[in-house]
Design a protein around this motif. Structure first.
Motif, PDB file in Angstrom:
ATOM      1  N   ARG A 287      -4.610  -2.539  -5.435  1.00 44.66           N
ATOM      2  CA  ARG A 287      -4.776  -1.674  -6.603  1.00 44.66           C
ATOM      3  C   ARG A 287      -5.937  -0.713  -6.410  1.00 44.66           C
ATOM      4  NH1 ARG A 287      -2.934  -6.300  -9.466  1.00 44.66           N
ATOM      5  NH2 ARG A 287      -5.037  -7.186  -9.555  1.00 44.66           N
ATOM      6  N   LEU A 288      -7.012  -1.201  -5.838  1.00 48.11           N
ATOM      7  CA  LEU A 288      -8.175  -0.348  -5.585  1.00 48.11           C
ATOM      8  C   LEU A 288      -7.830   0.760  -4.596  1.00 48.11           C
ATOM      9  CD1 LEU A 288     -11.210   0.199  -5.956  1.00 48.11           C
ATOM     10  CD2 LEU A 288     -11.642  -1.403  -4.078  1.00 48.11           C
ATOM     11  N   ALA A 289      -7.134   0.387  -3.533  1.00 56.89           N
ATOM     12  CA  ALA A 289      -6.778   1.385  -2.517  1.00 56.89           C
ATOM     13  C   ALA A 289      -5.771   2.392  -3.060  1.00 56.89           C
ATOM     14  CB  ALA A 289      -6.212   0.679  -1.282  1.00 56.89           C
ATOM     15  N   ASN A 290      -4.740   1.911  -3.751  1.00 56.66           N
ATOM     16  CA  ASN A 290      -3.724   2.821  -4.290  1.00 56.66           C
ATOM     17  C   ASN A 290      -4.292   3.702  -5.401  1.00 56.66           C
ATOM     18  OD1 ASN A 290      -1.734   1.894  -2.562  1.00 56.66           O
ATOM     19  ND2 ASN A 290      -0.918   0.402  -4.013  1.00 56.66           N
ATOM     20  N   GLY A 291      -5.322   3.213  -6.081  1.00 59.00           N
ATOM     21  CA  GLY A 291      -5.973   4.013  -7.116  1.00 59.00           C
ATOM     22  C   GLY A 291      -6.849   5.108  -6.556  1.00 59.00           C
ATOM     23  N   ASN A 292      -7.141   5.015  -5.263  1.00 62.79           N
ATOM     24  CA  ASN A 292      -7.916   6.063  -4.575  1.00 62.79           C
ATOM     25  C   ASN A 292      -7.054   6.595  -3.431  1.00 62.79           C
ATOM     26  OD1 ASN A 292     -10.953   5.843  -5.658  1.00 62.79           O
ATOM     27  ND2 ASN A 292     -10.064   3.791  -5.533  1.00 62.79           N
ATOM     28  N   ALA A 293      -5.980   7.259  -3.808  1.00 58.41           N
ATOM     29  CA  ALA A 293      -4.962   7.671  -2.848  1.00 58.41           C
ATOM     30  C   ALA A 293      -5.517   8.556  -1.740  1.00 58.41           C
ATOM     31  CB  ALA A 293      -3.831   8.399  -3.577  1.00 58.41           C
ATOM     32  N   ASP A 294      -6.561   9.331  -2.037  1.00 58.75           N
ATOM     33  CA  ASP A 294      -7.118  10.231  -1.032  1.00 58.75           C
ATOM     34  C   ASP A 294      -7.632   9.458   0.178  1.00 58.75           C
ATOM     35  OD1 ASP A 294      -6.537  12.376  -2.579  1.00 58.75           O
ATOM     36  OD2 ASP A 294      -8.561  12.650  -3.364  1.00 58.75           O
ATOM     37  N   VAL A 295      -8.183   8.275  -0.076  1.00 58.39           N
ATOM     38  CA  VAL A 295      -8.719   7.479   1.025  1.00 58.39           C
ATOM     39  C   VAL A 295      -7.606   7.065   1.980  1.00 58.39           C
ATOM     40  CG1 VAL A 295      -9.968   5.361   1.622  1.00 58.39           C
ATOM     41  CG2 VAL A 295     -10.602   6.640  -0.417  1.00 58.39           C
ATOM     42  N   MET A 296      -6.399   6.881   1.461  1.00 48.92           N
ATOM     43  CA  MET A 296      -5.282   6.428   2.284  1.00 48.92           C
ATOM     44  C   MET A 296      -4.602   7.565   3.042  1.00 48.92           C
ATOM     45  SD  MET A 296      -5.543   3.284   1.596  1.00 48.92           S
ATOM     46  CE  MET A 296      -4.162   2.754   2.590  1.00 48.92           C
TER      47      MET A 296
ATOM     48  N   LEU B 156       0.834  -1.200   0.000  1.00 48.73           N
ATOM     49  CA  LEU B 156       0.000   0.000   0.000  1.00 48.73           C
ATOM     50  C   LEU B 156       0.876   1.260   0.000  1.00 48.73           C
ATOM     51  CD1 LEU B 156      -2.772  -0.981   2.567  1.00 48.73           C
ATOM     52  CD2 LEU B 156      -3.079  -0.608   0.109  1.00 48.73           C
ATOM     53  N   HIS B 157       0.456   2.258  -0.763  1.00 48.04           N
ATOM     54  CA  HIS B 157       1.206   3.507  -0.860  1.00 48.04           C
ATOM     55  C   HIS B 157       0.724   4.473   0.226  1.00 48.04           C
ATOM     56  CE1 HIS B 157       1.745   2.519  -5.420  1.00 48.04           C
ATOM     57  NE2 HIS B 157       2.548   1.809  -4.645  1.00 48.04           N
ATOM     58  N   ILE B 158       1.274   4.334   1.404  1.00 44.29           N
ATOM     59  CA  ILE B 158       0.906   5.203   2.520  1.00 44.29           C
ATOM     60  C   ILE B 158       2.067   6.150   2.782  1.00 44.29           C
ATOM     61  CG2 ILE B 158       0.289   5.298   4.953  1.00 44.29           C
ATOM     62  CD1 ILE B 158      -0.925   2.528   4.651  1.00 44.29           C
ATOM     63  N   VAL B 159       1.824   7.430   2.578  1.00 41.09           N
ATOM     64  CA  VAL B 159       2.885   8.430   2.727  1.00 41.09           C
ATOM     65  C   VAL B 159       3.058   8.813   4.195  1.00 41.09           C
ATOM     66  CG1 VAL B 159       3.676  10.732   2.085  1.00 41.09           C
ATOM     67  CG2 VAL B 159       2.474   9.304   0.406  1.00 41.09           C
ATOM     68  N   ASN B 160       1.958   9.196   4.832  1.00 40.44           N
ATOM     69  CA  ASN B 160       2.008   9.633   6.222  1.00 40.44           C
ATOM     70  C   ASN B 160       1.372   8.572   7.122  1.00 40.44           C
ATOM     71  OD1 ASN B 160       3.136  12.219   5.589  1.00 40.44           O
ATOM     72  ND2 ASN B 160       1.110  12.873   4.896  1.00 40.44           N
ATOM     73  N   LYS B 161       2.195   7.843   7.831  1.00 45.96           N
ATOM     74  CA  LYS B 161       1.687   6.799   8.721  1.00 45.96           C
ATOM     75  C   LYS B 161       1.253   7.439  10.044  1.00 45.96           C
ATOM     76  CE  LYS B 161       4.490   3.082   6.755  1.00 45.96           C
ATOM     77  NZ  LYS B 161       5.475   1.995   7.012  1.00 45.96           N
TER      78      LYS B 161
END
Length: 252
Positions: free
Chosen positions: A143-152, A82-87
């Motif tokens: 893929r679904l989560a990374n495609g909706n980066a705002d949610v992460m 998962l592409h999580i920038v700010n943990k």
């Protein structure tokens, strides 16, 4: 005598700890033995009992191994991809919830392929070579989560998503009492009976991060939170109050 050894990578001792804590009471009832050891690359758990209890023990170990693979290795897969920038507390809660939520079909699949009758079970072997179908399913989720980066990354969107997951569950507890101590948390149902927490296999997570996922999965009508409000994570209290009818009771 029936003997079985389970191995995990050295950087995953929490998996062995989970198996050991669940198997010790089982072995005590059947006069079995249990031991742990470590090598250069792996940690090992060995259990043994008389042949009379071979089927019982192998079935128990298989079910526990399936739980570890379905939740612990899924969480590991999600954290790696998962592409999580700010943990932070919210992203941790999201990942933990994704790893444990609605995984009954994953466990069912794993219980069909996990076979410990030969006396050896290497968890990394299952993960690397026999879980392709599950990893494809997890890849779709990634893929679904990374495609909706705002949610992460957006706290409000994470809160809305968790509220959506909450609404998909049936209420299992009328009033849930949650006690947050210095190093752990406890859950009690309406009759003050203790509820055993779900294993998240997340040793790096705080007690509040583990507690919120357990509470969400239990889906209570209301929550009584007993804690020292000065020391508990404020994000935990805020999210709990957002998701549930919550009464905070200050520990004296």
């Amino acid at each position: 005598m029936y003997e079985l050894t389970v191995s995990v990578d050295n950087n995953q001792p929490h998996f062995i700890n989970y198996l050991e804590s669940n198997l010790r009471p089982v072995l005590a009832k059947i006069d079995g033995v249990i031991a742990t050891d470590s090598g250069k690359q792996n940690q090992y758990l060995t259990v043994a009992c008389s042949d009379t209890f071979r089927v019982h023990l192998s079935n128990t170990v298989s079910a526990l191994v399936a739980d570890v693979l379905a939740v612990g290795y899924k969480r590991m897969y999600l954290c790696d991809n998962l592409h999580i920038v700010n943990k932070n507390f919210y992203t941790s809660t999201l990942v933990n919830t994704m790893s444990i939520f609605d995984n009954s079909s994953d466990k069912e699949f794993l219980r069909k392929i996990v076979d410990v009758r030969g006396g050896e079970c290497c968890l990394s072997g299952y993960y690397n070579f026999r879980m392709r179908k599950l990893k494809e399913r997890w890849a779709d989720l990634v893929r679904l989560a990374n495609g909706n980066a705002d949610v992460m990354s957006d706290v409000e969107l994470i809160k809305e998503f968790l509220a959506y997951l909450r609404d998909t569950l049936a209420v299992s507890v009328d009033t849930l009492s949650v006690v947050i101590g210095d190093n752990d948390f406890q859950l009690f149902d309406t009759k003050s009976s203790i509820i055993r927490p779900l294993a998240l296999f997340a040793p790096e997570c705080s007690q509040e991060e583990c507690a919120i996922v357990n509470i969400l999965c239990l889906r209570p009508k209301r929550v009584k939170l007993y804690c020292d409000t000065d020391s508990v994570d404020k994000n935990f209290v805020q999210l709990l109050s957002y998701l549930f009818d919550t009464k905070v009771i200050q520990n004296s």
